[in-house]
Design an enzyme around this catalytic site. Structure first.
Site, PDB file in Angstrom:
ATOM      1  N   ASN A   9     -13.884 -14.050 -83.000  1.00 46.55           N
ATOM      2  CA  ASN A   9     -12.965 -14.929 -83.010  1.00 46.55           C
ATOM      3  C   ASN A   9     -12.811 -15.080 -83.789  1.00 46.55           C
ATOM      4  O   ASN A   9     -12.318 -14.822 -85.008  1.00 46.55           O
ATOM      5  CB  ASN A   9     -13.799 -16.634 -83.333  1.00 46.55           C
ATOM      6  CG  ASN A   9     -13.512 -17.389 -83.460  1.00 46.55           C
ATOM      7  OD1 ASN A   9     -11.690 -17.528 -83.445  1.00 46.55           O
ATOM      8  ND2 ASN A   9     -13.727 -18.730 -83.573  1.00 46.55           N
ATOM      9  N   TRP A  10     -10.674 -14.478 -83.926  1.00 46.44           N
ATOM     10  CA  TRP A  10      -9.837 -14.298 -85.206  1.00 46.44           C
ATOM     11  C   TRP A  10      -9.299 -15.684 -85.912  1.00 46.44           C
ATOM     12  O   TRP A  10      -8.411 -15.152 -87.010  1.00 46.44           O
ATOM     13  CB  TRP A  10      -8.441 -13.236 -84.710  1.00 46.44           C
ATOM     14  CG  TRP A  10      -9.553 -12.093 -84.513  1.00 46.44           C
ATOM     15  CD1 TRP A  10     -10.735 -11.432 -84.396  1.00 46.44           C
ATOM     16  CD2 TRP A  10      -8.479 -11.160 -83.740  1.00 46.44           C
ATOM     17  NE1 TRP A  10     -10.817 -10.564 -84.103  1.00 46.44           N
ATOM     18  CE2 TRP A  10      -9.656  -9.917 -83.574  1.00 46.44           C
ATOM     19  CE3 TRP A  10      -6.801 -10.261 -83.344  1.00 46.44           C
ATOM     20  CZ2 TRP A  10      -8.763  -8.696 -82.790  1.00 46.44           C
ATOM     21  CZ3 TRP A  10      -6.560  -9.755 -82.871  1.00 46.44           C
ATOM     22  CH2 TRP A  10      -7.325  -8.359 -83.052  1.00 46.44           C
ATOM     23  N   LYS A  11      -9.352 -16.474 -85.228  1.00 45.95           N
ATOM     24  CA  LYS A  11      -9.192 -17.757 -86.186  1.00 45.95           C
ATOM     25  C   LYS A  11      -8.270 -17.546 -86.308  1.00 45.95           C
ATOM     26  O   LYS A  11      -7.118 -17.050 -85.573  1.00 45.95           O
ATOM     27  CB  LYS A  11     -10.140 -18.210 -87.630  1.00 45.95           C
ATOM     28  CG  LYS A  11     -11.762 -17.658 -86.777  1.00 45.95           C
ATOM     29  CD  LYS A  11     -11.818 -18.691 -87.955  1.00 45.95           C
ATOM     30  CE  LYS A  11     -13.626 -18.465 -87.886  1.00 45.95           C
ATOM     31  NZ  LYS A  11     -14.640 -18.965 -88.274  1.00 45.95           N
ATOM     32  N   HIS A  94     -15.026 -25.231 -79.956  1.00 49.06           N
ATOM     33  CA  HIS A  94     -15.533 -24.568 -81.810  1.00 49.06           C
ATOM     34  C   HIS A  94     -15.372 -25.678 -82.742  1.00 49.06           C
ATOM     35  O   HIS A  94     -15.177 -26.769 -82.700  1.00 49.06           O
ATOM     36  CB  HIS A  94     -14.375 -23.887 -82.097  1.00 49.06           C
ATOM     37  CG  HIS A  94     -14.414 -22.573 -82.988  1.00 49.06           C
ATOM     38  ND1 HIS A  94     -14.383 -23.190 -84.325  1.00 49.06           N
ATOM     39  CD2 HIS A  94     -15.560 -21.425 -83.422  1.00 49.06           C
ATOM     40  CE1 HIS A  94     -15.378 -22.517 -85.531  1.00 49.06           C
ATOM     41  NE2 HIS A  94     -16.161 -21.131 -84.389  1.00 49.06           N
ATOM     42  N   GLU A  96     -14.736 -25.610 -85.046  1.00 49.69           N
ATOM     43  CA  GLU A  96     -13.551 -26.090 -86.458  1.00 49.69           C
ATOM     44  C   GLU A  96     -12.509 -27.117 -85.582  1.00 49.69           C
ATOM     45  O   GLU A  96     -12.451 -28.329 -86.034  1.00 49.69           O
ATOM     46  CB  GLU A  96     -12.912 -24.954 -86.727  1.00 49.69           C
ATOM     47  CG  GLU A  96     -13.521 -24.038 -87.439  1.00 49.69           C
ATOM     48  CD  GLU A  96     -13.102 -22.470 -87.881  1.00 49.69           C
ATOM     49  OE1 GLU A  96     -12.441 -22.072 -86.912  1.00 49.69           O
ATOM     50  OE2 GLU A  96     -14.017 -22.312 -88.382  1.00 49.69           O
ATOM     51  N   GLU A 166     -24.029 -22.854 -82.370  1.00 50.91           N
ATOM     52  CA  GLU A 166     -22.906 -22.449 -83.621  1.00 50.91           C
ATOM     53  C   GLU A 166     -23.374 -22.956 -84.791  1.00 50.91           C
ATOM     54  O   GLU A 166     -22.672 -24.455 -84.530  1.00 50.91           O
ATOM     55  CB  GLU A 166     -22.042 -21.899 -83.462  1.00 50.91           C
ATOM     56  CG  GLU A 166     -21.465 -20.719 -82.742  1.00 50.91           C
ATOM     57  CD  GLU A 166     -19.650 -20.427 -83.313  1.00 50.91           C
ATOM     58  OE1 GLU A 166     -19.315 -19.100 -84.104  1.00 50.91           O
ATOM     59  OE2 GLU A 166     -18.602 -21.630 -83.140  1.00 50.91           O
ATOM     60  N   GLY A 172     -19.325 -19.280 -91.492  1.00 45.68           N
ATOM     61  CA  GLY A 172     -18.493 -18.466 -92.274  1.00 45.68           C
ATOM     62  C   GLY A 172     -18.498 -19.388 -94.078  1.00 45.68           C
ATOM     63  O   GLY A 172     -17.987 -19.149 -94.567  1.00 45.68           O
ATOM     64  N   SER A 212     -22.211 -16.438 -89.161  1.00 48.69           N
ATOM     65  CA  SER A 212     -22.068 -15.855 -90.367  1.00 48.69           C
ATOM     66  C   SER A 212     -22.658 -14.216 -89.724  1.00 48.69           C
ATOM     67  O   SER A 212     -23.411 -14.033 -90.474  1.00 48.69           O
ATOM     68  CB  SER A 212     -23.268 -16.378 -91.744  1.00 48.69           C
ATOM     69  OG  SER A 212     -21.877 -17.367 -92.389  1.00 48.69           O
ATOM     70  N   GLY A 233     -17.106 -14.935 -86.030  1.00 48.38           N
ATOM     71  CA  GLY A 233     -15.509 -14.760 -86.716  1.00 48.38           C
ATOM     72  C   GLY A 233     -15.258 -13.971 -87.792  1.00 48.38           C
ATOM     73  O   GLY A 233     -14.867 -12.550 -87.567  1.00 48.38           O
ATOM     74  N   GLY A 234     -15.884 -13.709 -88.785  1.00 41.59           N
ATOM     75  CA  GLY A 234     -15.116 -13.318 -90.033  1.00 41.59           C
ATOM     76  C   GLY A 234     -15.217 -11.928 -89.693  1.00 41.59           C
ATOM     77  O   GLY A 234     -14.439 -11.109 -90.349  1.00 41.59           O
TER      78      GLY A 234
HETATM   79  C1  PEP Z   1     -16.954 -18.975 -85.583  1.00 41.81           C
HETATM   80  O1  PEP Z   1     -15.985 -18.728 -86.196  1.00 41.81           O
HETATM   81  O2  PEP Z   1     -17.044 -18.741 -84.514  1.00 41.81           O
HETATM   82  C2  PEP Z   1     -18.173 -17.701 -86.616  1.00 41.81           C
HETATM   83  C3  PEP Z   1     -19.239 -18.025 -85.827  1.00 41.81           C
HETATM   84  O3  PEP Z   1     -17.505 -17.320 -88.412  1.00 41.81           O
HETATM   85  P1  PEP Z   1     -18.484 -16.571 -88.756  1.00 41.81           P
HETATM   86  O4  PEP Z   1     -18.411 -15.069 -88.148  1.00 41.81           O
HETATM   87  O5  PEP Z   1     -17.215 -16.121 -89.865  1.00 41.81           O
HETATM   88  O6  PEP Z   1     -19.608 -17.148 -89.364  1.00 41.81           O
END
Ligand code: PEP
Length: 255
Positions: A9-11, A94, A96, A166, A172, A212, A233-234
């Site tokens: 997920n590049w957000k 998600h 967010e 999640e 994040g 994470s 994500g990151g």
């Molecule tokens: C996400 O965006 O769904 C996510 C899990 O982010 P991260 O891996 O950065 O925690």
């Protein structure tokens, strides 16, 4: 046997040029494994050009969100109908979207139905906040989200569904969940789907973990029985880390 699924997920990161460069780097670095499906969810700005660029044998495209109506006076929205044929997957609910944009389970259930109606495979995200966990409410929250979000769908319509567990406190933050916490939550999600749709639906369901995920912890989640993949994500913005996570999935013993 369920195919493993690693989704990035590049957000709201990378313009179309940067997205194109990262896909190029990923294609150079990703090893193709028959047992692992790789999905990249870039910004909606980039899905169309990347659809022309990507090698679909190496990876598929996903959207990060889609609106529940197919068309109409909804300024700023992009519908699942518009994404049809461009992406194969779409994230729905998600954390967010839930916590920054205030999306309710009612909205999420309609978005999920729209994604399915437009023949896009949904990745539904569910998870508790740190307060929910501290209050001992984790299972109640997961139960309520799964029941409410799936309420518009039949067993046939959830055949392509994946659910990502999640925990909000792990996204994040670097504060990732322990494997036994992930095992308990993902088993519970499976149990709820079984109660709603029966054993076949539960058997076919892919359940992912997200929060994470990094190259050094990816395998510990993928080794959990019943965990079929990861939502990243990151670390998905770093092609070397993401390629290592995909390899860890291939090496894992789970599911
Ligand atoms: C996400 O965006 O769904 C996510 C899990 O982010 P991260 O891996 O950065 O925690």
């Amino acid at each position: 046997m369920r195919k493993k699924l690693i989704a990035g997920n590049w957000k709201m990161n990378l313009n179309t040029h940067q997205a194109s460069v990262l896909i190029h780097r990923l294609e150079e670095n990703l090893e193709t494994h028959k047992d692992v499906e790789v999905v990249i969810c870039p910004s909606v700005m980039s899905v169309q050009p990347l659809n022309l660029q990507i090698n679909k044998r190496k990876m598929k495209l996903g959207a990060q969100d889609a609106f529940y109506e197919d068309e109409g006076a909804y300024t700023g929205q992009v519908s699942a109908a518009m994404l049809h044929g461009v992406v194969e997957y779409c994230l729905v609910g998600h954390s967010e979207r839930r916590h920054v944009f205030g999306e309710t389970d009612d909205v999420i259930s309609k978005k999920l139905a729209a994604v399915v109606r437009n023949r896009i495979k949904p990745i539904l995200c569910v998870g508790e906040t740190s307060t929910d966990r501290a209050d001992g409410e984790t299972k109640q929250v997961l139960h309520d989200q799964v029941i409410a979000d799936l309420r518009n769908l039949t067993a046939k319509e959830i055949q392509e569904l994946a659910i990502a567990y999640e925990p909000v406190w792990a996204i994040g933050t670097g504060d990732y969940a322990k494997p036994d916490q992930v095992k308990e939550a993902t088993d519970f999600i499976r149990h709820n789907v079984r109660e709603l749709y029966g054993p076949k639906a539960e058997q076919d369901l892919r359940v992912l973990y997200g929060g994470s995920v990094k190259p050094d912890n990816a395998k510990s989640y993928m080794d959990i029985e019943g965990v079929d993949g990861l939502l990243v994500g990151g670390a998905s913005l770093n092609y070397k880390q993401f390629a290592q996570i995909v390899n860890s999935a291939h090496e894992s013993t789970g599911n």
